[in-house]
Design a protein around this motif. Structure first.
Motif, mmCIF file in Angstrom:
data_model
loop_
_atom_site.group_PDB
_atom_site.id
_atom_site.type_symbol
_atom_site.label_atom_id
_atom_site.label_comp_id
_atom_site.label_asym_id
_atom_site.label_seq_id
_atom_site.Cartn_x
_atom_site.Cartn_y
_atom_site.Cartn_z
ATOM 1 N N TYR A 143 53.591 13.014 -4.166
ATOM 2 C CA TYR A 143 53.712 12.830 -5.558
ATOM 3 C C TYR A 143 52.422 13.103 -5.486
ATOM 4 C CZ TYR A 143 52.900 10.567 -10.787
ATOM 5 O OH TYR A 143 52.440 11.041 -12.001
ATOM 6 N N LEU A 144 51.451 12.027 -5.045
ATOM 7 C CA LEU A 144 50.073 12.043 -5.100
ATOM 8 C C LEU A 144 49.106 13.272 -4.641
ATOM 9 C CD1 LEU A 144 49.866 8.697 -3.896
ATOM 10 C CD2 LEU A 144 49.678 9.258 -6.019
ATOM 11 N N ARG A 145 49.638 14.091 -3.242
ATOM 12 C CA ARG A 145 49.652 15.086 -3.307
ATOM 13 C C ARG A 145 48.873 15.696 -4.824
ATOM 14 N NH1 ARG A 145 51.861 14.275 1.746
ATOM 15 N NH2 ARG A 145 53.597 15.347 1.164
ATOM 16 N N GLY A 146 49.817 15.772 -5.615
ATOM 17 C CA GLY A 146 50.175 17.432 -6.629
ATOM 18 C C GLY A 146 48.933 16.807 -7.288
ATOM 19 N N SER A 147 48.286 15.537 -7.519
ATOM 20 C CA SER A 147 47.544 15.099 -8.346
ATOM 21 C C SER A 147 45.944 15.683 -7.515
ATOM 22 C CB SER A 147 46.936 13.796 -8.780
ATOM 23 O OG SER A 147 47.021 13.155 -7.634
ATOM 24 N N LEU A 148 46.146 16.433 -6.219
ATOM 25 C CA LEU A 148 44.432 16.625 -6.227
ATOM 26 C C LEU A 148 43.676 18.044 -6.701
ATOM 27 C CD1 LEU A 148 45.471 15.465 -2.439
ATOM 28 C CD2 LEU A 148 43.811 14.089 -4.534
ATOM 29 N N ASN A 149 42.967 18.134 -6.429
ATOM 30 C CA ASN A 149 41.701 19.761 -6.795
ATOM 31 C C ASN A 149 42.639 19.915 -8.574
ATOM 32 O OD1 ASN A 149 41.491 19.785 -4.229
ATOM 33 N ND2 ASN A 149 43.149 20.420 -3.377
ATOM 34 N N LYS A 150 42.215 18.906 -9.527
ATOM 35 C CA LYS A 150 43.143 19.416 -10.688
ATOM 36 C C LYS A 150 41.378 18.244 -11.304
ATOM 37 C CE LYS A 150 47.863 19.698 -10.165
ATOM 38 N NZ LYS A 150 48.875 19.373 -10.336
ATOM 39 N N PRO A 151 40.806 19.512 -11.909
ATOM 40 C CA PRO A 151 39.049 18.469 -12.296
ATOM 41 C C PRO A 151 39.500 18.215 -14.034
ATOM 42 C CG PRO A 151 39.105 20.870 -12.076
ATOM 43 C CD PRO A 151 40.354 21.064 -11.081
ATOM 44 N N VAL A 152 38.876 17.148 -14.417
ATOM 45 C CA VAL A 152 39.037 16.807 -15.620
ATOM 46 C C VAL A 152 38.122 18.160 -16.690
ATOM 47 C CG1 VAL A 152 40.323 14.629 -15.083
ATOM 48 C CG2 VAL A 152 37.910 15.112 -15.454
ATOM 49 N N PHE A 153 37.287 18.064 -16.347
ATOM 50 C CA PHE A 153 35.921 19.326 -17.179
ATOM 51 C C PHE A 153 36.674 20.337 -16.212
ATOM 52 C CE2 PHE A 153 33.958 14.869 -16.671
ATOM 53 C CZ PHE A 153 34.550 14.374 -18.019
ATOM 54 N N PRO A 154 37.484 20.996 -16.544
ATOM 55 C CA PRO A 154 36.779 22.613 -15.798
ATOM 56 C C PRO A 154 35.973 23.197 -15.636
ATOM 57 C CG PRO A 154 38.789 22.225 -17.144
ATOM 58 C CD PRO A 154 38.157 21.253 -17.429
ATOM 59 N N ASP A 155 35.580 23.745 -17.019
ATOM 60 C CA ASP A 155 34.444 25.028 -17.255
ATOM 61 C C ASP A 155 33.358 24.360 -16.648
ATOM 62 O OD1 ASP A 155 35.488 26.081 -19.352
ATOM 63 O OD2 ASP A 155 35.647 24.166 -21.146
ATOM 64 N N LEU A 156 33.308 23.251 -16.331
ATOM 65 C CA LEU A 156 31.555 22.672 -15.712
ATOM 66 C C LEU A 156 31.439 23.069 -14.333
ATOM 67 C CD1 LEU A 156 30.485 18.995 -16.609
ATOM 68 C CD2 LEU A 156 29.560 21.131 -17.380
ATOM 69 N N TRP A 157 33.011 23.362 -13.633
ATOM 70 C CA TRP A 157 33.159 24.187 -12.397
ATOM 71 C C TRP A 157 33.505 25.614 -12.166
ATOM 72 C CZ3 TRP A 157 32.895 20.841 -8.252
ATOM 73 C CH2 TRP A 157 33.433 19.411 -8.302
ATOM 74 N N ALA A 158 33.889 25.799 -13.190
ATOM 75 C CA ALA A 158 34.106 27.285 -13.753
ATOM 76 C C ALA A 158 32.745 28.467 -13.561
ATOM 77 C CB ALA A 158 34.925 28.011 -14.960
ATOM 78 N N ILE A 159 32.026 27.626 -14.258
ATOM 79 C CA ILE A 159 30.921 28.268 -14.247
ATOM 80 C C ILE A 159 29.604 28.260 -13.003
ATOM 81 C CG2 ILE A 159 30.512 27.507 -16.702
ATOM 82 C CD1 ILE A 159 28.198 25.395 -16.179
ATOM 83 N N ARG A 160 30.041 27.657 -12.160
ATOM 84 C CA ARG A 160 29.387 28.098 -10.909
ATOM 85 C C ARG A 160 28.720 29.337 -10.273
ATOM 86 N NH1 ARG A 160 27.108 22.581 -11.059
ATOM 87 N NH2 ARG A 160 28.031 22.284 -13.024
ATOM 88 N N THR A 161 30.498 30.314 -10.663
ATOM 89 C CA THR A 161 30.214 31.643 -9.979
ATOM 90 C C THR A 161 28.977 32.674 -10.760
ATOM 91 O OG1 THR A 161 32.067 31.445 -9.572
ATOM 92 C CG2 THR A 161 31.208 33.196 -9.853
ATOM 93 N N ASP A 162 29.098 31.588 -11.884
ATOM 94 C CA ASP A 162 28.160 32.876 -13.279
ATOM 95 C C ASP A 162 26.571 32.386 -13.298
ATOM 96 O OD1 ASP A 162 30.065 34.505 -13.780
ATOM 97 O OD2 ASP A 162 30.824 32.494 -14.981
ATOM 98 N N LEU A 163 26.164 31.566 -12.678
ATOM 99 C CA LEU A 163 25.008 30.684 -12.573
ATOM 100 C C LEU A 163 24.106 31.477 -11.519
ATOM 101 C CD1 LEU A 163 25.161 26.452 -12.296
ATOM 102 C CD2 LEU A 163 25.086 28.346 -14.768
#
Length: 274
Positions: A254-274
């Motif tokens: 059950y706990l593994r299902g909570s992994l790799n789910k950011p609470v601030f997804p936009d701040l991670w998504a922009i890394r490719t565009d900087l």
């Protein structure tokens, strides 16, 4: 008599133990093992670690509320300071797992059955933290009876703006135009990626180094929370393996299902565009 009562009330908090209510605090570690002569040494550690976690959760909620207020007040110095404190507390919480991992599987299994239906998933303060950070969903309510204090607390947090909602308003007030549809989003909805927000963040990273500091501290917070989740999963796996968890949960699965789910997804998504 009035002066005497005032003096007695003052003296109640003049000592270290009185101010901290140590007698009350130290009476709360009630072990279930030992009632039938089968005392288990490690149960005390298990209780104290989890009680300390709940105290830190309380402090994190206190600090996150303050951070949200500092955004509304446009108080950047105190906001950055508060974020640094939040990150430091989170590091301590991750480090506490090192202590818990000194308890070997057989030592935990010796008293695990005494937990009965108790499970960390019932921690309403942790669910409050998730709501404050924008990870909102009504499915968690089913663990808390209607009308209970825990349910009322969660319902209040559910209806409050999240830290991310406050952050977007803060950016907009500082001249970084956030799309109206993002500023006006339903505060009870979970945070979802937004192309408009990401475009504003990319511009911010290129033009406003002061606000970049705040953005990076939010990324640190998100990464720290994900690190805590990962370490928690590994601790559970090394302690109970693939056994089901208490409280009718699937344990580590059950706990593994909570992994790799950011609470601030936009701040991670922009890394490719900087």
């Amino acid at each position: 008599m009035g002066l005497l009562r005032e003096t007695m009330a003052h003296e109640k908090y003049t000592t270290y133990s009185g101010y901290l209510h140590l007698e009350d605090l130290l009476s709360l570690q009630v072990e279930r093992s030992g009632r039938n002569g089968d005392h288990e040494h490690d149960e005390m550690l298990f209780i104290i670690i989890h009680q300390v976690y709940e105290l830190w959760f309380k402090q994190l909620l206190h600090e996150l509320e303050f951070a949200r207020d500092r955004m509304a007040a446009d108080d950047m110095p105190r906001l950055l300071h508060t974020m640094q404190r939040i990150l430091t507390i989170l590091k301590v919480q991750v480090a506490q797992l090192d202590i818990l991992e000194t308890m070997r599987p057989l030592e935990f299994l010796a008293f695990r059955q005494m937990l009965e239906e108790a499970s960390g998933l019932q921690s309403y303060q942790f669910r409050e933290l998730e709501f404050v950070l924008g990870h909102k969903r009504t499915s968690v309510f089913k663990r808390y009876p209607d009308g209970s204090d825990a349910r009322k607390r969660l319902e209040r947090r559910y209806r409050e703006p999240s830290l991310w909602n406050a952050f977007l308003g803060f950016l907009d007030a500082r001249g970084h135009s956030i799309p109206r549809e993002d500023l006006g989003r339903d505060v009870t909805a979970p945070t979802e990626p937004s192309a408009g927000v990401q475009a504003a963040l990319v511009r911010l990273y290129r033009e406003d180094p002061t606000l970049v500091q705040l953005c990076e501290r939010l990324v640190d917070l998100d990464e720290g929370l994900q690190e805590w989740r990962y370490r928690h999963v590994k601790m559970v796996e090394r302690t109970i393996g693939t056994r089901p968890g208490t409280g009718e949960t699937a344990g580590a699965a059950y706990l593994r299902g909570s992994l790799n789910k950011p609470v601030f997804p936009d701040l991670w998504a922009i890394r490719t565009d900087l």
